[in-house]
Motif scaffolding. Structure first.
Motif, PDB file in Angstrom:
ATOM      1  N   PRO A   1      18.994 -30.411  -8.595  1.00 20.35           N
ATOM      2  CA  PRO A   1      18.061 -29.946  -7.567  1.00 20.35           C
ATOM      3  C   PRO A   1      18.433 -28.546  -7.082  1.00 20.35           C
ATOM      4  O   PRO A   1      19.620 -28.212  -6.960  1.00 20.35           O
ATOM      5  N   VAL A   2      17.415 -27.740  -6.807  1.00 19.49           N
ATOM      6  CA  VAL A   2      17.653 -26.350  -6.433  1.00 19.49           C
ATOM      7  C   VAL A   2      18.544 -26.242  -5.196  1.00 19.49           C
ATOM      8  O   VAL A   2      19.442 -25.397  -5.130  1.00 19.49           O
ATOM      9  N   GLY A   3      18.322 -27.098  -4.203  1.00 16.45           N
ATOM     10  CA  GLY A   3      19.115 -27.035  -2.980  1.00 16.45           C
ATOM     11  C   GLY A   3      20.589 -27.276  -3.222  1.00 16.45           C
ATOM     12  O   GLY A   3      21.450 -26.578  -2.671  1.00 16.45           O
ATOM     13  N   ILE A   4      20.907 -28.272  -4.058  1.00 13.94           N
ATOM     14  CA  ILE A   4      22.299 -28.569  -4.365  1.00 13.94           C
ATOM     15  C   ILE A   4      22.926 -27.449  -5.186  1.00 13.94           C
ATOM     16  O   ILE A   4      24.044 -26.994  -4.910  1.00 13.94           O
ATOM     17  N   ALA A   5      22.209 -26.973  -6.196  1.00 13.43           N
ATOM     18  CA  ALA A   5      22.738 -25.893  -7.035  1.00 13.43           C
ATOM     19  C   ALA A   5      23.016 -24.639  -6.214  1.00 13.43           C
ATOM     20  O   ALA A   5      24.080 -24.021  -6.327  1.00 13.43           O
ATOM     21  N   SER A   6      22.073 -24.267  -5.350  1.00 12.87           N
ATOM     22  CA  SER A   6      22.251 -23.044  -4.566  1.00 12.87           C
ATOM     23  C   SER A   6      23.364 -23.197  -3.540  1.00 12.87           C
ATOM     24  O   SER A   6      24.034 -22.218  -3.190  1.00 12.87           O
ATOM     25  N   THR A   7      23.581 -24.421  -3.041  1.00 17.51           N
ATOM     26  CA  THR A   7      24.685 -24.646  -2.108  1.00 17.51           C
ATOM     27  C   THR A   7      26.027 -24.413  -2.782  1.00 17.51           C
ATOM     28  O   THR A   7      26.910 -23.739  -2.251  1.00 17.51           O
ATOM     29  N   LEU A   8      26.200 -24.982  -3.973  1.00 15.34           N
ATOM     30  CA  LEU A   8      27.456 -24.808  -4.701  1.00 15.34           C
ATOM     31  C   LEU A   8      27.647 -23.355  -5.126  1.00 15.34           C
ATOM     32  O   LEU A   8      28.769 -22.841  -5.125  1.00 15.34           O
ATOM     33  N   MET A   9      26.564 -22.666  -5.468  1.00 15.02           N
ATOM     34  CA  MET A   9      26.674 -21.261  -5.835  1.00 15.02           C
ATOM     35  C   MET A   9      27.009 -20.388  -4.630  1.00 15.02           C
ATOM     36  O   MET A   9      27.511 -19.271  -4.778  1.00 15.02           O
ATOM     37  N   ALA A  10      26.741 -20.893  -3.420  1.00 12.70           N
ATOM     38  CA  ALA A  10      27.042 -20.138  -2.211  1.00 12.70           C
ATOM     39  C   ALA A  10      28.511 -20.203  -1.822  1.00 12.70           C
ATOM     40  O   ALA A  10      28.908 -19.632  -0.811  1.00 12.70           O
ATOM     41  N   LEU A  11      29.325 -20.893  -2.617  1.00 10.29           N
ATOM     42  CA  LEU A  11      30.753 -20.990  -2.321  1.00 10.29           C
ATOM     43  C   LEU A  11      31.525 -19.720  -2.685  1.00 10.29           C
ATOM     44  O   LEU A  11      32.729 -19.644  -2.433  1.00 10.29           O
ATOM     45  N   SER A  12      30.864 -18.736  -3.267  1.00  8.47           N
ATOM     46  CA  SER A  12      31.573 -17.543  -3.734  1.00  8.47           C
ATOM     47  C   SER A  12      32.377 -16.829  -2.649  1.00  8.47           C
ATOM     48  O   SER A  12      33.491 -16.372  -2.913  1.00  8.47           O
ATOM     49  N   PRO A  13      31.875 -16.695  -1.397  1.00  8.97           N
ATOM     50  CA  PRO A  13      32.721 -16.033  -0.399  1.00  8.97           C
ATOM     51  C   PRO A  13      34.001 -16.808  -0.091  1.00  8.97           C
ATOM     52  O   PRO A  13      35.018 -16.211   0.269  1.00  8.97           O
ATOM     53  N   ILE A  14      33.956 -18.136  -0.233  1.00 10.68           N
ATOM     54  CA  ILE A  14      35.166 -18.934  -0.056  1.00 10.68           C
ATOM     55  C   ILE A  14      36.157 -18.613  -1.173  1.00 10.68           C
ATOM     56  O   ILE A  14      37.361 -18.432  -0.938  1.00 10.68           O
ATOM     57  N   MET A  15      35.648 -18.527  -2.406  1.00 10.06           N
ATOM     58  CA  MET A  15      36.518 -18.246  -3.544  1.00 10.06           C
ATOM     59  C   MET A  15      37.093 -16.833  -3.492  1.00 10.06           C
ATOM     60  O   MET A  15      38.104 -16.548  -4.124  1.00 10.06           O
ATOM     61  N   LEU A  16      36.436 -15.959  -2.731  1.00 11.38           N
ATOM     62  CA  LEU A  16      36.909 -14.576  -2.625  1.00 11.38           C
ATOM     63  C   LEU A  16      38.148 -14.440  -1.742  1.00 11.38           C
ATOM     64  O   LEU A  16      38.837 -13.415  -1.802  1.00 11.38           O
ATOM     65  N   ILE A  17      38.433 -15.440  -0.935  1.00 12.92           N
ATOM     66  CA  ILE A  17      39.538 -15.320   0.029  1.00 12.92           C
ATOM     67  C   ILE A  17      40.859 -14.966  -0.652  1.00 12.92           C
ATOM     68  O   ILE A  17      41.527 -14.007  -0.251  1.00 12.92           O
ATOM     69  N   PRO A  18      41.307 -15.708  -1.682  1.00 12.55           N
ATOM     70  CA  PRO A  18      42.590 -15.329  -2.304  1.00 12.55           C
ATOM     71  C   PRO A  18      42.551 -13.968  -2.984  1.00 12.55           C
ATOM     72  O   PRO A  18      43.545 -13.228  -2.963  1.00 12.55           O
ATOM     73  N   PHE A  19      41.395 -13.601  -3.563  1.00  9.82           N
ATOM     74  CA  PHE A  19      41.285 -12.292  -4.214  1.00  9.82           C
ATOM     75  C   PHE A  19      41.384 -11.171  -3.175  1.00  9.82           C
ATOM     76  O   PHE A  19      42.009 -10.135  -3.420  1.00  9.82           O
ATOM     77  N   ASP A  20      40.738 -11.365  -2.011  1.00 10.91           N
ATOM     78  CA  ASP A  20      40.840 -10.379  -0.944  1.00 10.91           C
ATOM     79  C   ASP A  20      42.292 -10.225  -0.486  1.00 10.91           C
ATOM     80  O   ASP A  20      42.746  -9.123  -0.168  1.00 10.91           O
ATOM     81  N   HIS A  21      43.010 -11.335  -0.460  1.00 16.57           N
ATOM     82  CA  HIS A  21      44.407 -11.297  -0.038  1.00 16.57           C
ATOM     83  C   HIS A  21      45.275 -10.559  -1.062  1.00 16.57           C
ATOM     84  O   HIS A  21      46.095  -9.717  -0.703  1.00 16.57           O
ATOM     85  N   TRP A  22      45.082 -10.879  -2.345  1.00 16.20           N
ATOM     86  CA  TRP A  22      45.911 -10.287  -3.389  1.00 16.20           C
ATOM     87  C   TRP A  22      45.570  -8.824  -3.660  1.00 16.20           C
ATOM     88  O   TRP A  22      46.452  -7.993  -3.873  1.00 16.20           O
ATOM     89  N   LEU A  23      44.267  -8.510  -3.657  1.00 22.08           N
ATOM     90  CA  LEU A  23      43.843  -7.166  -4.059  1.00 22.08           C
ATOM     91  C   LEU A  23      43.702  -6.199  -2.892  1.00 22.08           C
ATOM     92  O   LEU A  23      43.940  -5.005  -3.043  1.00 22.08           O
ATOM     93  N   PHE A  24      43.262  -6.708  -1.732  1.00 23.55           N
ATOM     94  CA  PHE A  24      42.958  -5.817  -0.613  1.00 23.55           C
ATOM     95  C   PHE A  24      43.823  -6.097   0.618  1.00 23.55           C
ATOM     96  O   PHE A  24      43.539  -5.569   1.696  1.00 23.55           O
ATOM     97  N   ASP A  25      44.857  -6.956   0.443  1.00 22.39           N
ATOM     98  CA  ASP A  25      45.829  -7.229   1.511  1.00 22.39           C
ATOM     99  C   ASP A  25      45.191  -7.778   2.788  1.00 22.39           C
ATOM    100  O   ASP A  25      45.678  -7.520   3.904  1.00 22.39           O
TER     101      ASP A  25
END
Length: 300
Positions: free
Chosen positions: A252-276
């Motif tokens: 379903p579109v709603g479920i798919a788009s919700t899971l795809m919206a997790l990208s800012p959560i996944m960015l947290i460790p990258f922001d820490h490692w790359l941008f301190d």
């Protein structure tokens, strides 16, 4: 299958946002937007040739070109273009808060236009996930008081919010339109090629009419920017968009788009490692909440 594809899409968009940010700092966001689509068309067309024997889906019905082309124009041009401009006016954090509206808008649009319905527990899981994402990405430094901001800055903020909402709406409606073009088990790769070709054609015709072709070509002389653009185009508009259509075709579109919206959560460790950037207790709590909502979606 659809949920796994959506989650992987989120990871791809996390990586591609970093690559495009680094490229944009060197050549500007408009050049990034044009070149990423051009590179993606090349990647997708060659892959389509290897897997289906043609550079693009020449046998696709006209209505598929219509719906998928509309999806590309609304999602990849209007949606992404509005989002990129919002980044400049209100910054990526606030813009990403507004992008958490995508699952809500796409769920409502899919219900009205496609007749998709969700179980109450699935709706609750979507709200939990969106809430966790919003809690994390809304964290930032204390704002200046109203008296310390100029009238121009306040106008920019209002315009930035409106553009962020427009970006979320464009991406959500793009997913719904793509779902209409994917009926009958149409290959997700072929659909992605159509979306990308239409979007790239429109944006490059606009670039030509505005006399910006030479400036864009000169920007590609920057070797580092070119490498970041190649990597970002491969991870995002190529792999990420392809997986996103697999997700909306099989879930379903709603479920798919919700899971795809997790990208800012996944960015947290990258922001820490790359941008301190500091990982705060708030970001940890929000991450746990968002992942808990995603887990409920997987288990239902």
């Amino acid at each position: 299958m659809g949920e796994i594809a959506a989650l992987t899409t989120s990871l791809c968009w996390s990586l591609n946002s970093i690559q495009f940010t680094l490229a944009g700092r060197r050549v500007g966001s408009r050049v990034v937007n044009r070149v990423r689509l051009a590179f993606a068309v090349v990647f997708l067309s060659l892959t389509h040739l290897l897997l289906h024997g043609t550079l693009w889906p020449v046998q696709a019905e006209l209505y598929r070109w219509g719906w998928l082309g509309l999806s590309g124009a609304v999602g990849l041009i209007l949606g992404d273009g509005s989002l990129f401009h919002a980044f400049l006016l209100i910054g990526p954090r606030k813009s990403m808060v507004l992008m958490t509206l995508v699952p809500v808008i796409s769920t409502a649009a899919a219900w009205v236009l496609l007749g998709e319905t969700l179980l109450p527990i699935e709706i609750m899981a979507i709200l939990i996930t969106v809430g966790g994402i919003a809690w994390v990405v809304s964290e930032r430094e204390p704002e200046l008081s109203l008296d310390e901001t100029s009238a121009e800055e306040r106008r920019d903020r209002i315009l930035g919010v409106l553009l962020g909402i427009a970006g979320a709406t464009g991406q959500a409606l793009g997913l719904v339109a793509a779902k209409r073009g994917l009926v009958g088990d149409f290959p997700a790769l072929s659909a992605t090629v159509i979306r990308m070709i239409v979007a790239a054609t429109i944006i490059w015709l606009s670039t030509l009419l505005r006399g910006q072709i030479g400036r864009t070509w000169q920007a590609l002389g920057d070797r580092r920017a070119r490498l970041w653009l190649l990597g970002g185009a491969f991870v995002g508009p190529f792999v990420g968009v392809w997986l996103s259509l697999i997700a909306v075709r099989t879930a379903p579109v709603g479920i798919a788009s919700t899971l795809m919206a997790l990208s800012p959560i996944m960015l947290i460790p990258f922001d820490h490692w790359l941008f301190d950037e500091t990982i705060t207790p708030r970001s940890i709590v929000g991450t746990v909440v968002a992942l808990g909502g995603a887990a409920v979606i997987f288990l239902t």
